[in-house]
Design a protein around this motif. Structure first.
Motif, PDB file in Angstrom:
ATOM      1  N   LEU A  90      31.234  24.276  -3.602  1.00 22.22           N
ATOM      2  CA  LEU A  90      30.778  23.720  -2.397  1.00 22.22           C
ATOM      3  C   LEU A  90      31.031  24.698  -1.445  1.00 22.22           C
ATOM      4  CD1 LEU A  90      33.951  21.769  -2.573  1.00 22.22           C
ATOM      5  CD2 LEU A  90      32.252  20.999  -1.921  1.00 22.22           C
TER       6      LEU A  90
ATOM      7  N   LYS B  31      38.040  23.323 -10.908  1.00 22.35           N
ATOM      8  CA  LYS B  31      38.082  23.334 -10.082  1.00 22.35           C
ATOM      9  C   LYS B  31      37.876  24.680  -9.169  1.00 22.35           C
ATOM     10  CE  LYS B  31      42.266  23.705  -6.548  1.00 22.35           C
ATOM     11  NZ  LYS B  31      41.548  24.682  -5.670  1.00 22.35           N
TER      12      LYS B  31
ATOM     13  N   THR C 157      31.701  13.594 -11.377  1.00 18.64           N
ATOM     14  CA  THR C 157      31.779  15.349 -10.104  1.00 18.64           C
ATOM     15  C   THR C 157      31.008  16.045  -9.762  1.00 18.64           C
ATOM     16  OG1 THR C 157      31.668  16.559 -12.745  1.00 18.64           O
ATOM     17  CG2 THR C 157      34.146  15.004 -11.894  1.00 18.64           C
ATOM     18  N   ILE C 158      30.942  17.175  -9.236  1.00 19.78           N
ATOM     19  CA  ILE C 158      30.790  17.499  -8.515  1.00 19.78           C
ATOM     20  C   ILE C 158      29.549  19.014  -8.979  1.00 19.78           C
ATOM     21  CG2 ILE C 158      30.299  19.610  -6.779  1.00 19.78           C
ATOM     22  CD1 ILE C 158      32.167  17.935  -4.410  1.00 19.78           C
TER      23      ILE C 158
ATOM     24  N   GLU D 290      27.306   9.657  -6.731  1.00 20.67           N
ATOM     25  CA  GLU D 290      28.813  10.839  -6.498  1.00 20.67           C
ATOM     26  C   GLU D 290      30.295  10.216  -6.714  1.00 20.67           C
ATOM     27  OE1 GLU D 290      26.423  11.673  -2.276  1.00 20.67           O
ATOM     28  OE2 GLU D 290      27.522  10.552  -2.664  1.00 20.67           O
TER      29      GLU D 290
ATOM     30  N   LYS E  47      27.916  24.850   1.758  1.00 24.35           N
ATOM     31  CA  LYS E  47      28.268  25.543   3.291  1.00 24.35           C
ATOM     32  C   LYS E  47      27.757  26.399   3.885  1.00 24.35           C
ATOM     33  CE  LYS E  47      33.191  23.309   2.243  1.00 24.35           C
ATOM     34  NZ  LYS E  47      34.459  23.283   2.294  1.00 24.35           N
TER      35      LYS E  47
ATOM     36  N   THR F  57      27.958  15.969  -0.112  1.00 24.42           N
ATOM     37  CA  THR F  57      29.242  16.752   0.043  1.00 24.42           C
ATOM     38  C   THR F  57      29.759  17.297   0.693  1.00 24.42           C
ATOM     39  OG1 THR F  57      27.845  16.766  -2.363  1.00 24.42           O
ATOM     40  CG2 THR F  57      29.971  17.869  -2.098  1.00 24.42           C
TER      41      THR F  57
ATOM     42  N   SER G 110      34.007  16.638   0.431  1.00 27.49           N
ATOM     43  CA  SER G 110      34.890  17.309   0.157  1.00 27.49           C
ATOM     44  C   SER G 110      35.900  17.543   0.639  1.00 27.49           C
ATOM     45  CB  SER G 110      34.148  18.406  -0.205  1.00 27.49           C
ATOM     46  OG  SER G 110      33.158  19.567   1.405  1.00 27.49           O
ATOM     47  N   SER G 111      35.430  17.195   2.511  1.00 30.27           N
ATOM     48  CA  SER G 111      36.279  17.472   3.994  1.00 30.27           C
ATOM     49  C   SER G 111      37.374  16.288   3.710  1.00 30.27           C
ATOM     50  CB  SER G 111      35.805  17.413   5.262  1.00 30.27           C
ATOM     51  OG  SER G 111      35.391  16.502   5.263  1.00 30.27           O
TER      52      SER G 111
ATOM     53  N   THR H 128      34.081  23.704  -8.554  1.00 30.30           N
ATOM     54  CA  THR H 128      34.149  23.066  -7.655  1.00 30.30           C
ATOM     55  C   THR H 128      33.771  23.944  -6.456  1.00 30.30           C
ATOM     56  OG1 THR H 128      34.834  20.724  -8.712  1.00 30.30           O
ATOM     57  CG2 THR H 128      34.047  21.022  -6.265  1.00 30.30           C
ATOM     58  N   ASP H 129      34.597  24.702  -6.474  1.00 25.25           N
ATOM     59  CA  ASP H 129      34.591  25.594  -5.041  1.00 25.25           C
ATOM     60  C   ASP H 129      33.728  26.596  -4.450  1.00 25.25           C
ATOM     61  OD1 ASP H 129      37.476  24.681  -4.920  1.00 25.25           O
ATOM     62  OD2 ASP H 129      38.689  25.733  -5.546  1.00 25.25           O
TER      63      ASP H 129
END
Length: 995
Positions: A189, A182, A105-106, A101, A193, A154, A158-159, A185-186
């Motif tokens: 995530l 970006k 990167t994610i 990690e 979530k 993750t 990420s928070s 990644t978004d």
């Protein structure tokens, strides 16, 4: 170059140590054994994480066909081998997610773990939560567990806020790459979530498995790569790295605790789940002698554990294994404040609680006091004292809050300080440094106390006598003795403070001390009689702080009898001091006694005392009015004020401040008829304060009719302009040209500007202050000559719009006066809408945008009951709203700009759209979308986010635009109601943000 020179260059080059060339990624494709050799090197270059990035980057590289079309990465042997090489590197790192990690990167780590799922034969298209881990092969089950562990970790990571890396000036072409990463990644995530509940279920299921687990190694992955027919997929085996059930359970419990702790911000019950998982983690860690495959931060685990126990109340103070943190938190929850104090006092000897924790407990209770909880004031004072003594023992600087406590001490507080000091030194084997620090603290305490009785309590305490040497005590007592000569007159006398043998000189010293402390006129007279019986010297000089006005000194010192001279001087000096500290009761007693005394022998001094008593009564009544009293002054007092203003006695010393405050008194109580009609013309000509008072009263009296009031307003304007003007002299320069020199030391007006400001700050009447503010705002606008950025105020139309000699006006003096005057007015009434707008404009024209917005919001709040009602249009005009918009724009709060653009009578779409195009916005952006009611702006927002690929923000904008109350087919009343509701909520949110 000659042959010799070439030889020398070659020799130098050959003597330099050669740097080994970095291995390229494709070399590992050519030599199967190269990877394992490379990874065994101590400082391999490239590093393992760099290799993973290179392998996956090459394997996922898109290609372009002959028609110039971008195609997905090909599924060929080369790319499969590169992905397998990346998995081998991760296997060499033993799938340590902490290291992976930090280095990846994610998106890269997501690709790597998806490849692990693929080669581990996890069924594609099946949700992990639907898999039965107990029936899966060991490496397959382990791959599922690793992926879902990474998923919950993750979400938590990420928070945490992190600073975004901005490309430099030579890397602008990287912007698109950074933006793409970006967005990827978004998107990842978002999926993680959405599937968080499934990942938690998978990991909870893994805790029920009691068998050992196996994870892929270099060898097992090599076997998978050899099975070409299966395209990289083969039966998983137990030949991988064995990980015991306890080790895996320990790691999973820790990760589950982290995700539940993260979720607890919206679900308080999740704290209990997090606590249970962290408890299991701690218990398993104790069982594992040498945990090999457990990668967790034990300090973070301890922090999580303490936080969960504190938040859930899962701690018993009587438990011997309970930490000091738990004990304090349990006592706080039980509201056992006395026990908390006891714990802090005991900790002063044990030092088990760190200072930052002790201070945080104090801050928590101070916050509760600010929120209105009663009964915690004394408790906070005691906590502050305990912390101060802890700081003193460790040689730290005492806190400002403790220093503030010493400004208003009580006997009870001093006793508690001494008790805590004594108990804090009870520890056996206490270092000499701690004792010296405590001695220094007691000395500081004595020097900080103004009340001599409290100083005596400290200096006579047993601890004080033990810690300080005789010489130190003598020096301290001498210092206090010298200070006692300037002690506050309201302090109580301490006849037995010093233990000194009795003698004539000692008796004089004691009597002088009592003379300084006493406020009883009879006692003062008795002491002076005794002193004059012992020594003939001027006792009015005993205290250098005794002062009488210079106007009266010659009259008082002209008294022939020394005793009477001392008595008059001291009574007047003490009375004036009592007035300055608003002790009007003692001041009346002292002045009455002095008046009675001087009436017997001096008509001049009698009138002086009558004037001072009048000033006393005026100040006493004004003091009550400043505290909120609406009671008008008695007619007798008004009559006496008029009598003073008209008084004409030859050769009588008059203090100008008495006349000044009498005029202010008449203005404050609206005695405008007297000032405009009944004041003798001679007074107006000779007393500048009466002149200013008369002009102010006339202007205010005639203010409702602007045409009639312009004449008197013009006279007041001329007087003020002269006060703010300077004399101008001509001087020939060296080149022969004539220049101007402003002489700022001289004033051309009826009084100096500093005296005028002092007079203004004695006024309280709102209309008088509004008139003065209006005058200075107009004058300020003229001398600044900035039509775009003008300050606004009421009644500006009554003043002239030009100045005949603008160069003579001191621009800086006008600017300073405007600021001082508005600040003073708002100090008297912070809820005056007009003054708040003026103050906001002053900040706006001086580019202080945050402060300006603060006052614009306050102005709207006070006239709308904190925005529960619509703000009147005369408060938030288009000019005010445009200035608020500019304030937000200059602070890079562009979403707020867009919301405010709706408030204008005609929505400013151009400014709103331009603001929404800005990406560097310092406000909360999408959290303000709920305040937008204009559908056009919301549609533009949706378009902007779609264009940028900002999926989450686009969904928020779509949700906002989809609210039924914003449907354009609704009746106008419904749309207006929706707008008003959003206006109110937005302005209330802004008020919390800026005020």
């Amino acid at each position: 170059m000659s042959a010799e020179a070439a030889d020398r260059v070659a020799a130098v080059i050959s003597s330099r140590p050669s740097t080994p060339l970095q291995i390229s990624w494709f070399e590992f494709l050519l030599d199967n054994s190269l990877l394992e050799k490379h990874l065994q090197k101590p400082n391999a270059d490239p590093s393992p994480v760099q290799l993973i990035i290179q392998f996956l980057e090459q394997a996922s590289k898109q290609s372009v066909n002959e028609q110039n079309q971008v195609q997905a990465p090909a599924d060929n042997r080369r790319n499969r081998t590169l992905k397998l090489l990346a998995l081998k590197v991760a296997a060499h790192m033993k799938w340590d997610l902490d290291v992976l990690e930090k280095g990846l990167t994610i998106p890269v780590l997501n690709m790597l773990l998806n490849e692990l799922l693929c080669v581990s034969k996890v069924p594609p298209g099946v949700k992990h939560v639907d898999l039965d881990l107990s029936t899966l092969p060991p490496t397959t089950a382990m791959a599922v567990i690793i992926y879902n562990r990474w998923a919950v970790r993750t979400i938590v990571l990420s928070s945490f806020p992190e600073k975004q890396t901005k490309p430099g000036p030579h890397q602008m072409n990287m912007l698109s790459i950074v933006q793409q990463e970006k967005e990827m990644t978004d998107n990842i995530l978002t999926v993680l979530k959405e599937q968080a509940a499934d990942s938690i279920s998978v990991l909870e299921g893994a805790l029920h498995l009691k068998r050992d687990f196996y994870v892929h190694t270099l060898r097992t992955l090599e076997l998978l790569g050899a099975d070409a027919a299966a395209n990289g997929e083969t039966e998983s085996s137990t030949a991988g790295l064995c990980i015991s059930a306890d080790e895996l359970h320990c790691q999973v419990h820790y990760d589950l605790g982290g995700i539940f702790f993260h979720q607890s911000c919206t679900d308080q019950s999740a704290y209990e789940k997090a606590r249970d998982h962290f408890r299991q983690t701690k218990e398993i860690l104790k069982k594992l002698s040498v945990p090999v495959h457990v990668h967790l931060d034990e300090k973070r685990l301890a922090g999580y554990w303490n936080a969960c126990r504190a938040l859930t109340g899962d701690c018993d103070p009587a438990d011997p294994h309970t930490t000091p943190y738990d004990q304090i938190n349990s006592l706080i929850r039980a509201h056992n404040h006395q026990a908390v104090i006891e714990a802090f006092i005991k900790d002063n000897t044990s030092h088990s609680l760190p200072n930052h924790f002790r201070r945080s407990v104090l801050r928590e209770f101070l916050y509760k006091v600010q929120q209105g909880e009663s009964g915690l004031g004394e408790f906070c004072h005691k906590l502050c004292i305990c912390n101060a003594i802890r700081d003193a023992l460790e040689g730290e600087v005492l806190s400002v809050r403790f220093q503030q406590l010493l400004l208003k001490p009580s006997r009870k507080m001093v006793d508690f300080i001494l008790e805590v000091c004594t108990r804090s030194l009870e520890k056996e084997g206490l270092s000499e440094m701690s004792r010296r620090n405590m001695a220094g603290f007691l000395k500081t305490l004595c020097e900080g106390l103004e009340d001599l009785s409290l100083v005596f309590v400290v200096s006579s305490h047993q601890l004080f006598l033990e810690l300080l040497k005789d010489e130190e005590r003598k020096v301290l007592v001498e210092r206090v003795r010298k200070r006692s000569a300037t002690i506050s007159l309201s302090a109580k006398p301490l006849p037995s403070f010093y233990d000194i043998p009795a003698s004539a000189s000692v008796n004089i010293g004691q009597l002088e001390q009592q003379l300084i402390l006493s406020l009883d006129p009879r006692r003062i007279r008795q002491i002076l009689i005794e002193l004059h019986g012992m020594a003939e010297r001027p006792f009015w000089r005993v205290n250098s702080k005794w002062e009488v006005p210079p106007d009266y000194i010659s009259v008082i010192l002209g008294i022939k009898d020394n005793l009477t001279k001392d008595l008059v001087y001291i009574l007047m000096a003490k009375g004036l001091h009592c007035i300055s500290i608003k002790d009007f009761v003692h001041a009346r007693q002292l002045f009455s006694a002095c008046l009675e005394l001087v009436t017997e022998f001096s008509p001049k001094l009698r009138q002086v005392m009558l004037n001072e008593i009048l000033l006393l009564e005026v100040r006493a009544h004004e003091s009550l009015a400043a505290e909120g009293s609406k009671e008008r002054p008695p007619p007798d007092l008004v009559s006496r004020v008029r009598g003073y203003l008209e008084m004409r006695i030859h050769d009588l010393p008059l203090r100008q401040v008495v006349g000044e405050e009498c005029v202010a008194f008449m203005l404050n109580w609206r005695e405008n008829d007297y000032l405009t009609l009944q004041v003798p013309p001679s007074l107006v000509m000779n007393n500048p304060y009466i002149k200013v008072g008369q002009l102010l009263a006339s202007t205010c009296k005639e203010l409702p009719g602007p045409k009639e009031s312009r004449r008197t307003a013009k006279e007041l304007w001329d007087v003020v302009v002269q006060i703010c003007s300077v004399s101008v002299q001509h001087k020939r320069n060296n080149d022969g040209r004539v220049g101007l020199i402003k002489q700022r030391e001289s004033s051309l007006g009826i009084m100096h500007r500093s005296k005028f400001i002092t007079f203004i700050k004695k006024l309280r009447e709102p209309l008088v202050l509004t008139t003065l503010i209006s005058l200075f705002v107009r004058l300020h606008s003229i001398v600044r000559d900035d039509i775009v950025n003008e300050v606004t105020a009421e009644h500006l139309s009554i003043w002239p719009s030009t100045l005949p000699n603008i160069q003579a006006v001191d621009v800086e003096a006008v600017a300073v006066t405007v600021k001082e005057l508005v600040s003073y007015a708002l100090m008297l009434n912070p809820n005056n809408q007009s003054w708040l707008i003026t103050q906001a404009d002053i900040y706006f024209v001086t580019s202080q945008y945050s402060a300006a917005l603060n006052f614009y919001l306050q102005a709207g709040a006070v006239c709308s009951d904190f925005f529960t009602k619509p703000v009147p249009p005369d408060a938030y005009t288009d000019q005010v709203l445009k200035r608020m918009i500019k304030c937000c724009s200059m602070m890079n709060c562009h979403t707020q700009v867009a919301v405010l653009c709706q408030f204008l009578r005609e929505v400013d779409y151009m400014t709103a759209f331009k603001a929404l195009q800005e990406q560097n916005s310092h406000d909360a952006m999408d959290s303000f979308y709920d305040y937008i009611w204009d559908v056009t702006i919301l549609e533009y927002l949706t378009h902007i986010h779609h264009k940028r690929g900002e999926t989450e923000k686009r969904q928020i904008a779509i949700k906002a635009i989809g609210q039924t109350e914003l449907n354009t087919s609704n009746p106008e009343e419904v749309l207006q109601l929706a707008a008003q509701k959003r206006k109110k909520r937005f302005l209330q949110a802004m008020l919390k943000l800026y005020c």
